[in-house]
Design a protein around this motif. Structure first.
Motif, short mmCIF file in Angstrom:
data_model
loop_
_atom_site.label_atom_id
_atom_site.label_comp_id
_atom_site.label_asym_id
_atom_site.label_seq_id
_atom_site.Cartn_x
_atom_site.Cartn_y
_atom_site.Cartn_z
N SER A 165 0.87 -1.17 0.00
CA SER A 165 0.00 0.00 0.00
C SER A 165 0.91 1.22 0.00
CB SER A 165 -0.89 -0.04 1.25
OG SER A 165 -1.68 1.11 1.34
N ALA A 166 0.61 2.19 -0.85
CA ALA A 166 1.50 3.35 -1.00
C ALA A 166 0.71 4.62 -1.24
CB ALA A 166 2.49 3.13 -2.15
N CYS A 167 1.25 5.72 -0.74
CA CYS A 167 0.69 7.05 -1.00
C CYS A 167 1.39 7.63 -2.22
CB CYS A 167 0.90 7.97 0.20
SG CYS A 167 -0.10 7.53 1.64
N GLN A 195 -1.40 12.38 1.52
CA GLN A 195 -1.26 13.79 1.15
C GLN A 195 -2.24 14.13 0.03
OE1 GLN A 195 2.52 14.74 -0.62
NE2 GLN A 195 2.29 16.94 -0.32
N GLY A 196 -2.88 15.29 0.15
CA GLY A 196 -3.85 15.70 -0.84
C GLY A 196 -5.18 15.00 -0.69
N VAL A 240 9.87 5.82 0.42
CA VAL A 240 9.31 6.25 1.71
C VAL A 240 7.79 6.41 1.63
CG1 VAL A 240 11.44 7.36 2.48
CG2 VAL A 240 9.74 8.68 1.20
N ASN A 241 7.24 6.43 0.43
CA ASN A 241 5.79 6.56 0.28
C ASN A 241 5.06 5.22 0.44
OD1 ASN A 241 6.69 9.15 -0.69
ND2 ASN A 241 4.68 9.39 -1.62
N ILE A 242 5.82 4.15 0.54
CA ILE A 242 5.20 2.85 0.80
C ILE A 242 4.86 2.79 2.29
CG2 ILE A 242 5.54 0.35 0.82
CD1 ILE A 242 7.30 0.68 -1.63
#
Length: 200
Positions: free
Chosen positions: A73-75, A97-98, A181-183
């Motif tokens: 899962s990632a952003c 974010q967003g 780092v977004n994971i």
């Protein structure tokens, strides 16, 4: 108690009736849209309602290491491509974010790997991945443009994500690499169905 019951059941695709499939999808959609289902508030569980991966209930866990083929899962980092995807309805609202929801994809390439996107699909270190031919347009005929064509080396701190489940997934073919780092978590299916909407 309910989660114990759900996680203890192993429903095969053959055993699941059409009525059961419809009930599962309706439950997932209803709870996700309303945002009030108590299962969504239980730490570590989430519903996937996008056909890029099997629909249903998934469990998130802490990252134990980045390995190709692992579902995560990632952003997504905000960009013009992501804003366009949001406006087209490819992405749902959530806690990233967003106000975007985390996506669920497989890790296809890690630092040091070479990715090539062509009309034949996505190749990693010369190995062509199945179901990865880029679409020229979405289901409404709006153009889709690959994030890049030709070879691209994955640099330190980057990861290339893709769906090995649906050839029409919105993934790194279109939004490119994202920072590792977004994971946010590893993700595993708990109760899912392989039913897909037509076209996926």
């Amino acid at each position: 108690m309910l989660l114990d019951i759900i996680t203890s059941r192993h429903l095969s695709e053959r055993a699941m009736s059409a009525q059961s499939k419809r009930a599962l999808i309706a439950m997932s959609l209803g709870l996700s849209v309303c945002g009030s289902g108590w299962l969504l508030q239980v730490q570590g569980y989430r519903f996937n309602v996008t056909p890029s991966e099997p629909l249903g209930l998934w469990r998130q866990a802490a990252i134990s290491g980045l390995v190709k083929g692992k579902l995560v899962s990632a952003c997504l980092p905000l960009s013009s491509r992501i804003e366009e995807a949001r406006s087209r309805g490819y992405l749902m609202g959530g806690r990233c974010q967003g106000n975007l929801a985390p996506i669920v994809k497989s890790i296809a390439a890690l630092p040091g790997d070479y990715v090539n996107i062509s009309n034949l699909g996505v190749a990693v270190n010369g190995h062509l991945l199945p179901k990865t031919i880029p679409s020229r347009a979405d289901s409404l005929g709006r153009p889709l443009i690959p994030a890049f064509t030709g070879d691209r080396r994955i640099n330190a701190g980057e990861v290339f994500l893709i769906s090995d489940y649906s050839p029409r997934s919105f993934d790194s073919r279109y939004f490119g690499v994202i920072p590792t780092v977004n994971i946010v978590a590893e993700i595993r299916p708990v109760l899912t169905t392989k039913w897909k909407p037509r076209g996926f």
